[in-house]
Structures are given as C-alpha cells and as structure tokens.
Design a protein around this motif. Structure first.
Motif, PDB file in Angstrom:
ATOM      1  N   GLN A   1       0.815  -1.212   0.000  1.00  0.00           N
ATOM      2  CA  GLN A   1       0.000   0.000   0.000  1.00  0.00           C
ATOM      3  C   GLN A   1       0.856   1.273   0.000  1.00  0.00           C
ATOM      4  OE1 GLN A   1      -3.267  -0.081   2.810  1.00  0.00           O
ATOM      5  NE2 GLN A   1      -3.167  -2.304   2.856  1.00  0.00           N
ATOM      6  N   ALA A   2       2.161   1.114   0.029  1.00  0.00           N
ATOM      7  CA  ALA A   2       3.071   2.262   0.112  1.00  0.00           C
ATOM      8  C   ALA A   2       3.468   2.761  -1.272  1.00  0.00           C
ATOM      9  CB  ALA A   2       4.328   1.868   0.889  1.00  0.00           C
ATOM     10  N   ARG A   3       3.934   3.971  -1.306  1.00  0.00           N
ATOM     11  CA  ARG A   3       4.537   4.557  -2.495  1.00  0.00           C
ATOM     12  C   ARG A   3       5.840   5.216  -2.055  1.00  0.00           C
ATOM     13  NH1 ARG A   3       1.175   1.805  -3.659  1.00  0.00           N
ATOM     14  NH2 ARG A   3      -0.589   2.045  -5.052  1.00  0.00           N
ATOM     15  N   THR A   4       6.854   5.114  -2.899  1.00  0.00           N
ATOM     16  CA  THR A   4       8.122   5.778  -2.654  1.00  0.00           C
ATOM     17  C   THR A   4       8.261   6.902  -3.669  1.00  0.00           C
ATOM     18  OG1 THR A   4       9.164   3.786  -1.775  1.00  0.00           O
ATOM     19  CG2 THR A   4      10.632   5.476  -2.634  1.00  0.00           C
ATOM     20  N   VAL A   5       8.548   8.095  -3.175  1.00  0.00           N
ATOM     21  CA  VAL A   5       8.687   9.279  -4.023  1.00  0.00           C
ATOM     22  C   VAL A   5      10.152   9.691  -4.023  1.00  0.00           C
ATOM     23  CG1 VAL A   5       7.957  11.672  -4.372  1.00  0.00           C
ATOM     24  CG2 VAL A   5       6.350  10.004  -3.391  1.00  0.00           C
TER      25      VAL A   5
ATOM     26  N   THR B   1      10.589  13.893 -10.770  1.00  0.00           N
ATOM     27  CA  THR B   1      10.044  13.122  -9.668  1.00  0.00           C
ATOM     28  C   THR B   1       9.501  11.802 -10.188  1.00  0.00           C
ATOM     29  OG1 THR B   1       9.479  15.116  -8.436  1.00  0.00           O
ATOM     30  CG2 THR B   1       8.342  13.100  -7.805  1.00  0.00           C
ATOM     31  N   SER B   2       9.862  10.725  -9.495  1.00  0.00           N
ATOM     32  CA  SER B   2       9.364   9.391  -9.817  1.00  0.00           C
ATOM     33  C   SER B   2       8.621   8.855  -8.602  1.00  0.00           C
ATOM     34  CB  SER B   2      10.516   8.444 -10.152  1.00  0.00           C
ATOM     35  OG  SER B   2      11.261   8.928 -11.248  1.00  0.00           O
ATOM     36  N   VAL B   3       7.552   8.117  -8.852  1.00  0.00           N
ATOM     37  CA  VAL B   3       6.783   7.474  -7.793  1.00  0.00           C
ATOM     38  C   VAL B   3       6.780   5.978  -8.080  1.00  0.00           C
ATOM     39  CG1 VAL B   3       4.554   7.311  -6.644  1.00  0.00           C
ATOM     40  CG2 VAL B   3       5.333   9.519  -7.527  1.00  0.00           C
TER      41      VAL B   3
ATOM     42  N   PHE C   1      10.986   1.200  -1.773  1.00  0.00           N
ATOM     43  CA  PHE C   1      11.994   1.118  -2.821  1.00  0.00           C
ATOM     44  C   PHE C   1      13.171   0.237  -2.424  1.00  0.00           C
ATOM     45  CE2 PHE C   1      15.563   2.771  -5.362  1.00  0.00           C
ATOM     46  CZ  PHE C   1      15.025   2.581  -6.611  1.00  0.00           C
ATOM     47  N   ALA C   2      13.467   0.171  -1.138  1.00  0.00           N
ATOM     48  CA  ALA C   2      14.645  -0.577  -0.671  1.00  0.00           C
ATOM     49  C   ALA C   2      14.497  -2.063  -0.964  1.00  0.00           C
ATOM     50  CB  ALA C   2      14.841  -0.360   0.829  1.00  0.00           C
ATOM     51  N   GLU C   3      15.572  -2.666  -1.425  1.00  0.00           N
ATOM     52  CA  GLU C   3      15.610  -4.108  -1.657  1.00  0.00           C
ATOM     53  C   GLU C   3      16.076  -4.766  -0.366  1.00  0.00           C
ATOM     54  OE1 GLU C   3      15.069  -5.822  -4.631  1.00  0.00           O
ATOM     55  OE2 GLU C   3      14.443  -4.002  -5.660  1.00  0.00           O
ATOM     56  N   THR C   4      15.142  -5.264   0.412  1.00  0.00           N
ATOM     57  CA  THR C   4      15.483  -5.864   1.685  1.00  0.00           C
ATOM     58  C   THR C   4      14.466  -6.912   2.058  1.00  0.00           C
ATOM     59  OG1 THR C   4      15.908  -5.394   4.025  1.00  0.00           O
ATOM     60  CG2 THR C   4      14.264  -4.034   2.945  1.00  0.00           C
TER      61      THR C   4
END
Length: 124
Positions: A53-57, A64-66, A71-74
């Motif tokens: 449900q999250a978005r990374t801006v 700007t990219s959404v 976004f983190a690979e973890t």
C-alpha cells in the motif's frame, strides 16, 4: 532525549507464527505500550500497513518518480515505530529489547534530532 524505535519485520518469520500466538503477542505489546505511555516513556506508536500500500517518491535532477511499495531491496520491511523518551541510548535499547517484534526482524534505535535547535541554527 527522544529516540525512535523503528520496527522491521521479516514477513516470512511473522507468517509462520500461529494467529493465536500473534494475537497474544500483540495484546502484550499494546499492554506494554499503554503502561509505557502512562509513565511518560512512550510518546507515540503506530503499526504501518503492508508495503504493497506504500509509495516511494524520489526526485532527481528535477524529475520526480513514484514507485509502488518500498523502494529498498530488503527482506525486512518497516512495520511500525515507537517514539520514546529515555535518559540514554542504552536505556532506549533496553526498551526496544522488551518488545516481541525483535524475534521476527529487528528494531533500529535512533536518537531524534532536536528540531527546535535546528530551527535556531538555520534561522527558520
């Protein structure tokens, strides 16, 4: 001093916990949080919704990219936080150790910067 306890969860480990056990741990956690709030140690806390449900801006070079989700690979995802008042980093770490979620991921203990001092420093 204020500290933020960031709760990171490995969803695979958490998914392996039977529902009754999870609910018991959540009740314990909420009871502990209520007690810490009553004594003035816990200033705020929340559980976060699922990463889907999250978005990374992100803005780079004026663009700007959404992105969907974190976004983190973890393997561990940020699942919640606790904002506490403690006398020292050691006391904050001890409080973090008492929460059950360290069994299913980790808790990052980070001092919170004094924004009033920062406001004065930058003249805002």
């Amino acid at each position: 001093m204020k500290y933020l306890l960031l709760v990171y969860i490995d969803q695979e480990l958490l998914d392996a916990v039977p529902a009754e056990e999870f609910d018991a741990q959540m009740r314990h956690c909420i009871g502990q949080a209520d007690a810490l709030q009553a004594q003035g140690t816990l200033l705020g806390f929340n559980r976060l919704e699922a990463p889907a449900q999250a978005r990374t801006v992100r803005t780079r070079e004026g663009r700007t990219s959404v992105f969907d989700g974190p976004f983190a690979e973890t393997k561990e995802m940020l699942a919640g936080y606790n904002l506490i008042e403690a006398d020292s980093l050691e006391q904050a770490v001890e409080l973090a150790r008492q929460f059950p979620w360290t069994r299913y991921g980790s808790m990052e203990v980070r001092p919170v910067a004094d924004m009033d001092a920062e406001r004065v420093r930058v003249g805002a």
